[in-house]
Scaffold this motif. Structure first.
Motif, PDB file in Angstrom:
ATOM      1  N   ARG A 121     -22.267  -3.822 -44.341  1.00 23.13           N
ATOM      2  CA  ARG A 121     -22.914  -4.837 -45.186  1.00 23.13           C
ATOM      3  C   ARG A 121     -22.271  -6.207 -44.986  1.00 23.13           C
ATOM      4  N   ARG A 122     -20.954  -6.236 -44.911  1.00 20.60           N
ATOM      5  CA  ARG A 122     -20.249  -7.500 -44.696  1.00 20.60           C
ATOM      6  C   ARG A 122     -20.641  -8.112 -43.353  1.00 20.60           C
ATOM      7  N   GLU A 125     -24.019  -9.760 -43.571  1.00 24.09           N
ATOM      8  CA  GLU A 125     -23.916 -11.046 -44.263  1.00 24.09           C
ATOM      9  C   GLU A 125     -23.332 -12.124 -43.354  1.00 24.09           C
ATOM     10  N   ARG A 129     -25.024 -15.587 -42.693  1.00 23.33           N
ATOM     11  CA  ARG A 129     -24.334 -16.765 -43.239  1.00 23.33           C
ATOM     12  C   ARG A 129     -23.149 -17.099 -42.344  1.00 23.33           C
ATOM     13  N   GLU A 132     -19.504 -17.385 -43.471  1.00 24.00           N
ATOM     14  CA  GLU A 132     -18.729 -16.191 -43.773  1.00 24.00           C
ATOM     15  C   GLU A 132     -17.908 -15.753 -42.569  1.00 24.00           C
TER      16      GLU A 132
END
Length: 251
Positions: A121-122, A125, A129, A132
């Motif tokens: 999931r990270r 992201e 983005r 990040e």
């Protein structure tokens, strides 16, 4: 692989190298390295790998009453995460645990499976983005946490990141949700509270050790962040009577 009726369990596939050929949404699709595919129970499975692509594929089957909740928690679905070494190593570690079956291996595998889902999931992201994935900001955050008492300014922070002043401030707020100075003040307040609670030192000393040169400025920042003046907090701690109504305000 051709399972018209799927499997009874879930299957998560990660293409680390090469490519995979999957029948998804009623058509064949070539998925290059970096893609993750999720199959739910009884979902038809049709896919192929070819030696010419030199594929390196990892997968895990899992089942249980908490599966859907875990997948929902981490928003796991077919996605692209890139060639992520951390994900590969997590698969390899779980494979080794399942093969050797040492004491408490089930607990170890379950813990690493949760880490795997959160890492996927990270990674998603980070692709959505870019801020990040800005490792210069990450490095600065680690520096601030270890050297909070130093004389930091916006100029010294953006110099550490090798970014322009305006771009740095924008990227930092995108990454952490607050301005750089507000983030630093939060760190310093937390350290000051630790000093006051664990050592019962004076407010002035705690402020200085936390990185505040001006005691008055420290008092204003402390009260704004916590809702209580530092001298009140100090006396409450010194008498072992931290007030029950004391709650840290959201920064």
């Amino acid at each position: 692989m051709n399972r018209e009726n799927g499997r009874l369990d879930y299957q998560l596939i990660y293409i680390y190298k090469g490519a995979g050929y999957f029948f998804l949404d009623q058509r064949w699709t070539v998925l290059p390295a970096g893609n993750v595919v999720l199959y739910r129970p009884m979902e038809p499975q049709q896919y192929s790998y070819y030696a010419k692509d030199k594929p390196e594929i990892y997968w895990i089957h899992f089942t249980g009453s908490q599966c859907e909740a875990a997948l929902h928690k981490y928003s796991i679905e077919n996605c692209y995460i890139g060639e992520n070494l951390s994900v590969k190593l997590l698969f390899q570690y779980m494979i080794t645990e399942l093969q050797l079956k040492k004491l408490h291996y089930e607990t170890v595998v379950l813990a690493n499976f949760s880490i795997l889902l959160s890492t996927i999931r990270r990674s998603v992201e980070q692709t959505l983005r870019p801020c990040e994935n800005n490792f210069t900001i990450d490095r600065l955050i680690c520096e601030l946490n270890s050297k909070y008492m130093q004389d930091w300014s916006i100029s010294s922070m953006d110099d550490c990141c090798k970014l322009s002043n305006s771009y740095f401030s924008h990227m930092f707020k995108e990454r952490m949700g607050v301005s750089p100075i507000r983030y630093l003040n939060h760190l310093r307040i937390e350290k000051a509270k630790d000093f006051l609670m664990t050592n019962s030192m004076s407010v002035a000393t705690a402020a200085q050790l936390a990185g505040f040169d001006d005691p008055l400025y420290f008092s204003r920042v402390f009260k704004k962040a916590t809702g209580i003046a530092p001298n009140e907090f100090y006396h409450s701690v010194a008498h072992g009577n931290t007030p029950s109504w004391f709650q840290e305000k959201a920064d």
